[in-house]
Structure formats: C-alpha cells, structure tokens
Motif scaffolding. Structure first.
Motif, PDB file in Angstrom:
ATOM      1  N   VAL A 129       0.785  -1.235  -0.151  1.00 40.14           N
ATOM      2  CA  VAL A 129       0.480   0.061   0.031  1.00 40.14           C
ATOM      3  C   VAL A 129       0.401   1.004   0.127  1.00 40.14           C
ATOM      4  N   HIS A 130       1.914   1.409   0.759  1.00 38.62           N
ATOM      5  CA  HIS A 130       2.948   2.261   0.774  1.00 38.62           C
ATOM      6  C   HIS A 130       2.341   4.024   0.860  1.00 38.62           C
ATOM      7  N   THR A 131       1.450   3.926   2.323  1.00 37.17           N
ATOM      8  CA  THR A 131      -0.052   5.066   2.773  1.00 37.17           C
ATOM      9  C   THR A 131       0.750   5.540   4.549  1.00 37.17           C
ATOM     10  N   SER A 132       0.722   6.467   4.152  1.00 33.29           N
ATOM     11  CA  SER A 132       0.575   6.992   5.950  1.00 33.29           C
ATOM     12  C   SER A 132      -0.692   6.693   6.171  1.00 33.29           C
ATOM     13  N   LYS A 133      -0.191   6.575   7.402  1.00 33.96           N
ATOM     14  CA  LYS A 133      -1.695   6.097   7.741  1.00 33.96           C
ATOM     15  C   LYS A 133      -2.604   7.769   8.742  1.00 33.96           C
ATOM     16  N   GLU A 134      -1.560   8.753   8.803  1.00 31.16           N
ATOM     17  CA  GLU A 134      -2.330   9.826   9.061  1.00 31.16           C
ATOM     18  C   GLU A 134      -2.738  10.342   7.477  1.00 31.16           C
ATOM     19  N   GLU A 135      -1.750  10.458   6.124  1.00 29.51           N
ATOM     20  CA  GLU A 135      -2.782  11.065   4.845  1.00 29.51           C
ATOM     21  C   GLU A 135      -3.983  10.599   4.232  1.00 29.51           C
ATOM     22  N   ASN A 136      -2.889   8.736   4.641  1.00 29.31           N
ATOM     23  CA  ASN A 136      -4.643   8.334   3.987  1.00 29.31           C
ATOM     24  C   ASN A 136      -4.633   6.751   5.083  1.00 29.31           C
ATOM     25  N   PRO A 137      -5.955   7.033   5.571  1.00 24.79           N
ATOM     26  CA  PRO A 137      -5.740   5.912   6.961  1.00 24.79           C
ATOM     27  C   PRO A 137      -6.664   5.172   5.978  1.00 24.79           C
ATOM     28  N   ILE A 138      -5.824   3.725   6.465  1.00 17.81           N
ATOM     29  CA  ILE A 138      -6.716   2.142   5.653  1.00 17.81           C
ATOM     30  C   ILE A 138      -7.227   1.757   6.407  1.00 17.81           C
ATOM     31  N   GLN A 139      -8.508   1.849   5.905  1.00 18.22           N
ATOM     32  CA  GLN A 139      -9.933   1.268   6.314  1.00 18.22           C
ATOM     33  C   GLN A 139     -10.254  -0.740   6.329  1.00 18.22           C
ATOM     34  N   ILE A 140      -9.760  -1.425   7.339  1.00 19.45           N
ATOM     35  CA  ILE A 140     -10.113  -2.576   7.454  1.00 19.45           C
ATOM     36  C   ILE A 140     -10.758  -2.747   7.522  1.00 19.45           C
ATOM     37  N   GLY A 141     -11.440  -4.097   7.523  1.00 22.37           N
ATOM     38  CA  GLY A 141     -13.202  -4.283   7.663  1.00 22.37           C
ATOM     39  C   GLY A 141     -13.973  -5.103   6.448  1.00 22.37           C
ATOM     40  N   SER A 142     -14.417  -5.888   6.382  1.00 22.21           N
ATOM     41  CA  SER A 142     -15.720  -6.995   4.855  1.00 22.21           C
ATOM     42  C   SER A 142     -15.310  -5.654   4.129  1.00 22.21           C
ATOM     43  N   LEU A 143     -14.912  -6.035   2.798  1.00 18.93           N
ATOM     44  CA  LEU A 143     -15.454  -5.731   1.455  1.00 18.93           C
ATOM     45  C   LEU A 143     -16.207  -4.680   1.421  1.00 18.93           C
ATOM     46  N   LYS A 144     -17.645  -6.235   1.596  1.00 16.83           N
ATOM     47  CA  LYS A 144     -18.953  -5.882   1.108  1.00 16.83           C
ATOM     48  C   LYS A 144     -19.949  -5.329   2.141  1.00 16.83           C
ATOM     49  N   ASN A 145     -18.753  -4.374   3.210  1.00 17.25           N
ATOM     50  CA  ASN A 145     -20.242  -3.713   3.853  1.00 17.25           C
ATOM     51  C   ASN A 145     -19.420  -2.490   3.662  1.00 17.25           C
ATOM     52  N   GLN A 146     -17.475  -2.857   3.410  1.00 15.30           N
ATOM     53  CA  GLN A 146     -17.578  -0.811   3.833  1.00 15.30           C
ATOM     54  C   GLN A 146     -17.174  -0.650   2.440  1.00 15.30           C
ATOM     55  N   LEU A 147     -17.064  -1.163   1.353  1.00 16.43           N
ATOM     56  CA  LEU A 147     -16.570  -0.160   0.445  1.00 16.43           C
ATOM     57  C   LEU A 147     -18.781  -0.182  -0.289  1.00 16.43           C
ATOM     58  N   LYS A 148     -18.261   1.465  -1.170  1.00 19.56           N
ATOM     59  CA  LYS A 148     -19.571   2.639  -0.676  1.00 19.56           C
ATOM     60  C   LYS A 148     -19.052   3.184  -2.004  1.00 19.56           C
ATOM     61  N   GLU A 149     -18.376   3.307  -2.730  1.00 22.93           N
ATOM     62  CA  GLU A 149     -17.646   3.559  -3.986  1.00 22.93           C
ATOM     63  C   GLU A 149     -17.000   2.822  -4.450  1.00 22.93           C
ATOM     64  N   ASP A 150     -17.262   3.243  -6.220  1.00 16.11           N
ATOM     65  CA  ASP A 150     -16.411   2.546  -7.698  1.00 16.11           C
ATOM     66  C   ASP A 150     -15.419   2.769  -7.016  1.00 16.11           C
ATOM     67  N   PRO A 151     -15.005   1.345  -7.042  1.00 20.50           N
ATOM     68  CA  PRO A 151     -13.034   1.267  -7.194  1.00 20.50           C
ATOM     69  C   PRO A 151     -12.246   1.967  -7.632  1.00 20.50           C
ATOM     70  N   THR A 152     -11.099   2.252  -7.999  1.00 18.35           N
ATOM     71  CA  THR A 152     -10.881   1.694  -9.238  1.00 18.35           C
ATOM     72  C   THR A 152      -9.392   0.904  -9.273  1.00 18.35           C
ATOM     73  N   SER A 153      -9.633  -0.259  -8.750  1.00 14.46           N
ATOM     74  CA  SER A 153      -9.076  -1.047  -9.268  1.00 14.46           C
ATOM     75  C   SER A 153      -9.104  -2.340  -7.937  1.00 14.46           C
ATOM     76  N   LEU A 154      -8.859  -3.359  -7.789  1.00 16.91           N
ATOM     77  CA  LEU A 154      -9.249  -4.288  -7.026  1.00 16.91           C
ATOM     78  C   LEU A 154      -7.833  -5.286  -7.025  1.00 16.91           C
ATOM     79  N   LEU A 155      -7.155  -5.827  -5.908  1.00 18.54           N
ATOM     80  CA  LEU A 155      -6.254  -6.527  -5.607  1.00 18.54           C
ATOM     81  C   LEU A 155      -6.474  -7.750  -5.177  1.00 18.54           C
TER      82      LEU A 155
END
Length: 275
Positions: A129-155
C-alpha cells in the motif's frame, strides 16, 4: 534509431526495479542521459500512485504517470493536466468480492484513488500500500460492507493452488466488464480494473499529448499486464525474465531486471556513451 523525440514507457516490478525493489545506479544514470538527449520517460505500472511516487521522484521525472494498469493516468507535478480515472462499477466489484469469499482467498484490497480498503489486516498488503496512516488511513473490514464507491482497482491475494480456477471464474462471470492481470515477482497478486483499461490506452493518450507516433515509442515490460503496451509500441521490449507470452508479442528482448536490462537496451538503442 533516428533523431526524433522518443517516448519511453517503463514498467516497474520485474522491469526497471531489481528484485530488491530498487533502481540501480546504472539505470538512473542511463535514464538521465536519455532524457538529456530530449527523450520523454514515463512510468507505466500496475501499482497505485502512492507506491510509485518514490521512484518517480528518484528519477526526477516531470511527466505523466500511468497507474493501476491504465485505470488512472495523471501528472504528479502538473495539477492542470487532465486526469483519466476509470473505476470499476461498485456492483461488479461487490460480486467479485463475493467470489473471493466463496473461494476463501487470502485477502482482498480495494482502492478508490487514495482511499485504501483491506478486507483483513495483512502485513504483506500493508507493505504494498505504501501509504501514511495520517494522510490516507487504511480502512480494514469486510469489503462487502466497507466499500461504498466505485473502486479504481481490486487487488486479490489468492492461494497459489487456486489462481487458475479464480481467473477462470472471473472470465466466466465478468469478462464483459473487467480486465484481470497477474502481477510479476515478488508479489503473487491478481489485479482487476475496468474493461478496456490497460497500459496501452493510457500510453496512447500520453503519446498524443506529446505528438509522438507509435513507431517512436519504446515500452519495457515483463508480465501479462504489459501485453497491450508492448504490442502498441513501435519498439516493444520484453525483459529477459518476462513471461513467454510477452516475449512472443515483443519486437525485442533485453537482459533481465537483475542485469539492468532496461539500461542496457536504452544505451545500445540510443548509442549512449556510459562514461
């Protein structure tokens, strides 16, 4: 080779980068020299932009960058440059997530540009991911529930024994709306983006912007996500470590990523004196 301006597209993993995820000093030196000759160098990768920016800055680039295998085309240093973002439909993404649950894959990650969603806490994915927790907090949890927008990609991080079956299922159920590609070493991942998105589509737009014809384009790659790009480029170059399918499409082959294959080919093609 002729004296016209060329566009040089570089994949990262398994191509420009060594197996230790670094750019060798020789590669940096040759890329700088070819840019001084007036040629244009761009990064074209399956990685998200966050995981590519360090290399972009290390090479002192000032050009557009292709991320997510063409689903995101942007210019890191020019905010006026028109961004191309083509995400997956949310309904399709959630159907794929359910397929992954059914097959009990190791993990799934979704990206909505800078927002990151991971199904289960996973140090391997966190490294990608290479992301800063402060700038881009990672949301952890079931994608079926968490994902609310069209994603750029799935990995998808599959289990080794079901990669073939998983990709067959993706073709069977979603071939009309998605592209799925396997990442090269060291990551054993399957990336999914919107149908019609690939590195060649984005590279064509960059070439149009710089008024460069396909026969003046060099493109380097090693995996199946580079197939269209190498086929489109007038000078498509497969790495020595590339998959057989890519070597069959490529017009040229160079040394492996561990042997500075990109630098070696550029040096010979443009007759650069590496002194």
């Amino acid at each position: 080779m002729n004296n016209k301006t060329h566009l040089i597209a570089l994949d990262l993993d398994g191509t420009l980068l060594t197996d230790k995820q670094t750019v060798s000093e020789r590669s940096k030196k040759i890329i700088q020299k070819v840019r001084e000759l007036g040629h244009i160098v761009v990064i074209a990768t399956g990685r998200p932009h966050r995981a590519s920016l360090d290399y972009y800055n290390e090479l002192n680039l000032d050009t557009p960058m292709i991320n997510f295998n063409g689903a995101y085309l942007h210019h890191p240093t020019d905010q006026k440059w028109k961004v191309l973002h083509s995400p997956l439909p949310l309904r399709t993404a959630k159907s794929i997530v359910q397929t992954c649950y059914d097959m009990e894959v190791q993990n799934i990650m979704a990206e909505v540009l800078s927002d990151v969603y991971i199904d289960r806490y996973d140090t391997k994915l966190m490294e990608i991911v290479h992301t800063s927790k402060e700038e881009n907090p990672i949301q952890i949890g079931s994608l079926k529930n968490q994902l609310k927008e069209d994603p750029t990609s799935l990995l998808i991080h599959p289990r080794d024994e079901h990669i073939v079956e998983l990709r067959k299922n993706l073709d069977r159920d979603h071939a009309s709306v998605i592209e799925h590609r396997k990442w090269g070493a060291p990551w054993n991942m399957i990336e999914i983006v919107r149908k019609g998105m690939n590195k060649a589509v984005a590279l064509q737009r960059i070439a149009h912007y710089y008024h460069i014809e396909p026969n003046q384009i060099l493109a380097f790659g090693d995996e199946d996500n580079d197939l269209e790009m190498l086929d489109y480029a007038g000078v498509g170059v497969a790495m020595g470590n590339a998959i057989a399918e890519l070597k069959a499409v490529a017009k040229h082959e160079t040394k492996t990523n561990q042997q500075d294959g990109v630098a070696d080919f550029i040096e010979r093609y443009f007759q650069i004196n590496d002194k």
